[in-house]
Design an enzyme around this catalytic site. Structure first.
Site, PDB file in Angstrom:
ATOM      1  CG  HIS A  23      47.527   0.316-111.484  1.00  0.00           C
ATOM      2  ND1 HIS A  23      48.479  -0.436-112.160  1.00  0.00           N
ATOM      3  CD2 HIS A  23      48.034   1.577-111.444  1.00  0.00           C
ATOM      4  CE1 HIS A  23      49.504   0.349-112.500  1.00  0.00           C
ATOM      5  NE2 HIS A  23      49.259   1.572-112.079  1.00  0.00           N
ATOM      6  CG  ASN A  71      53.170   8.252-109.002  1.00  0.00           C
ATOM      7  OD1 ASN A  71      52.734   8.142-107.862  1.00  0.00           O
ATOM      8  ND2 ASN A  71      52.932   9.309-109.750  1.00  0.00           N
ATOM      9  CG  ASP A  96      48.989  -3.597-112.502  1.00  0.00           C
ATOM     10  OD1 ASP A  96      49.777  -3.237-111.607  1.00  0.00           O
ATOM     11  OD2 ASP A  96      48.643  -2.842-113.432  1.00  0.00           O
ATOM     12  CG  ASN A 117      54.126   5.141-113.790  1.00  0.00           C
ATOM     13  OD1 ASN A 117      55.077   5.194-114.566  1.00  0.00           O
ATOM     14  ND2 ASN A 117      52.959   5.698-114.060  1.00  0.00           N
TER      15      ASN A 117
END
Length: 196
Positions: A23, A71, A96, A117
């Site tokens: 991520h 997020n 990513d 997110n």
């Protein structure tokens, strides 16, 4: 047209436990660019992230890795963009990308969040403006949408990581082309690259 990028954001989760997880691939772009330009990213509380500034092709380019969780990335991006009066279309967000295999990276302008997110929060904090550039760093897909959360927060196997690193390296080289010659030339070179 593409010479107006003033802010490069690399999306990540903060903390050592996430540092090498898939991520965080967006942050690797910013870290590599900082390394190449010999600058250090420093924590800036008022922008909720690590920042640095580089000169490339006679332009100021601000680098940002939000220290919020993924997020909440928009909080950091909006704070810096507002302070320096940087418009959404002057921002490039590296992130990513599940829909690309490891070893592939692609530039894109505008578009939705695709379930990401970090992108979702940036779009919402920028008044639903989706016109920023993206640099999508392929991490592959686990094959089942129920496994995505664990997959993005996991580390890639050595060979996949090697391919991702090669794509990051090539993408950083193509950033210079993007800033100097525009999106089409940068896409032509980056999109023909595939680490093997």
């Amino acid at each position: 047209m593409s010479n107006n990028i003033r802010l490069l954001v690399g999306l990540a989760n903060p903390g050592a436990e996430y540092a090498r997880t898939r991520h965080n691939a967006g942050a690797w772009i910013v870290e590599e660019l900082a390394r190449v330009h010999n600058v250090s990213l420093r924590e800036e509380a008022k922008y909720f992230g690590q920042t640095a500034r580089i000169q490339t092709n006679g332009q100021d380019l601000r680098l940002l890795i939000p220290s919020t969780y993924m997020n909440l990335s928009g909080k950091s991006v909006a704070a810096l963009a507002k302070f320096f009066q940087i418009k959404p279309e002057e921002i490039l967000v590296a992130h990513d990308e599940l829909d690309l295999p490891p070893g592939v990276a692609k530039f894109k302008k505008g578009g939705g969040h695709g379930g990401h997110n970090g992108l979702r929060d940036i779009i919402s904090k920028m008044g639903n403006n989706k016109d920023f550039y993206r640099l999508r760093v392929g991490i592959g897909h686990p094959g089942d949408k129920n496994k995505v959360a664990g997959f993005v927060l996991g580390k890639a196997p050595a060979k996949e990581q090697e391919n991702i690193d090669a794509a990051v390296d090539e993408a950083v080289r193509c950033m210079d082309i993007l800033l100097k010659d525009g999106l089409n030339k940068a896409q032509n070179r980056l999109h023909s690259f595939k680490a093997v």
